[in-house]
Design an enzyme around this catalytic site. Sequence first.
Site, short mmCIF file in Angstrom:
data_model
loop_
_atom_site.label_atom_id
_atom_site.label_comp_id
_atom_site.label_asym_id
_atom_site.label_seq_id
_atom_site.Cartn_x
_atom_site.Cartn_y
_atom_site.Cartn_z
N PRO A 6 0.80 -1.23 0.00
CA PRO A 6 0.00 0.00 0.00
C PRO A 6 0.83 1.27 0.00
CG PRO A 6 0.04 -0.95 2.19
CD PRO A 6 0.85 -1.88 1.33
N CYS A 7 1.53 1.54 -1.10
CA CYS A 7 2.28 2.79 -1.19
C CYS A 7 1.33 3.99 -1.21
CB CYS A 7 3.18 2.78 -2.42
SG CYS A 7 2.32 2.55 -3.96
N HIS A 8 0.03 3.72 -1.50
CA HIS A 8 -0.92 4.84 -1.52
C HIS A 8 -1.20 5.38 -0.11
CE1 HIS A 8 -3.19 1.05 -1.07
NE2 HIS A 8 -4.00 1.74 -0.28
#
Lengths: 271, 192
Positions: free
Chosen positions: A174-176
């Site tokens: 989850p780089c978001h």
Amino acid sequence: MNPPDTHDIGGGWRELAEGLHGLRAEPPATLRPAVLERVGLADAYLTVDGPAGPLLVAFNGRGISATAPGSDEAAFAERFQARFRRPLRPADRPPARLVAQVRRLLDPDRRGTPPRYDLRGTSAFEQAVLAKAQEIPRGQVRPYAWVAGELGQPAAVRAVGAALGRNPIPVLIPCHRVVGSDGRLTGYAWGVGYKRALLAAEGADPEELERLGRRGTRFYGSDTTRIYCYPTCVHARRVTDRHLLRFGGVAEAAAAGYRPCRVCRPPALAR
Amino acid sequence: MDIQPELPDRLARDLDGAFEELVGAHERLVFGLALRVVGDRADAEEVAQDTFERAYHALAGYPAERVAAMRLRPWLAQIALNLARNRLRRRPPPARPLEDGDGQPLAVAAPAAAEPAQVAERGQERELLAALLASLPRHWREAVVLRHVEGLPYAEVAEVLGRPVGTVKTHVHRGVRQLREDLERREERVPR
């Protein structure tokens, strides 16, 4: 290969020798691609339901190797081959275990072993950044500077951004959930709109986060515990309005006599 | 001798680059050997996949000099044979034992090929031979398969089976003699 050999079979039994040699079997055409996928020299892909629309997922025997939002398989294959230089083909049948793990990972009501990831081709630093991003719980966000600080390289904020931008497995890794210190949803390879949709689907409120940032709020404090947190920390969200304080920075929180939360680990005042 | 004498060198230098060539060069032997031991194509394909996966991880762990000096064909055949035997052992024995000629020991858990008698009636010689081969005692069958189906030289057959060349020759000889006798009996019985 050697021709059929009759000398040890006996006179007149050439037919038997030929018959035995004729029992050589052709391997099925599926054998070679299956072997290459199992050892990670080729990949297969399938589409799963992502939190914000379909998600293409490539994998091999070492784990999930790449993802891409959307359903443009041709573009996915092209980007995959350009980056990894391995063959990619649609999966014959979805591997049940992997699909179940992906579903669990994306399901807010369930926990379980996350899938294995094949991160060959990323540097040790990039892997450390991606591992850190995976520590951020669903529905929460942390600044780039937090990731850099957690890795003991507080000056490496831009390098953290670059590493997240090269995340080969977006959405699942989850780089978001990493955003600007001012709450802005800066820089996302798949567009800021998609980042916003992912965070909203996970229960974060991206508009509210941006509003907070614009007003200069960086941390929430509780006047009962005298602890300060990132605003999306599970502890910050439990504080009632009556007891909630807003801090514009670490110095302000420290001056008020507050200490950083041990769960979301905002920076402490440097001494 | 291997089919491509320079392949071990290339595997030692660049395993990922040369591995597909290894699979291509030996998939027929590995699958064919597995098929003659386990008797079922789907099982044989899994054995073949497992064989190459093991081989890949083994090669990845060996020092380059060791890889460069390997004789790949007997090595792969040995892995395939072991995995195929293990798979047979895990499988429940067949409901009915296969016909075993004149008092020869039954091939334990012999592959589920069709009954020799039924096959002969349909006149399918290839399947008949496969069924007769499947009903040979294990030592004979494995030796005959490696020598006469896959065409390996005796030295390699001995290496794969971990037995002296002389013993292997005896097993091949006895297996072939048994097949001849089985066939002769059927020639007499089955009108052509």
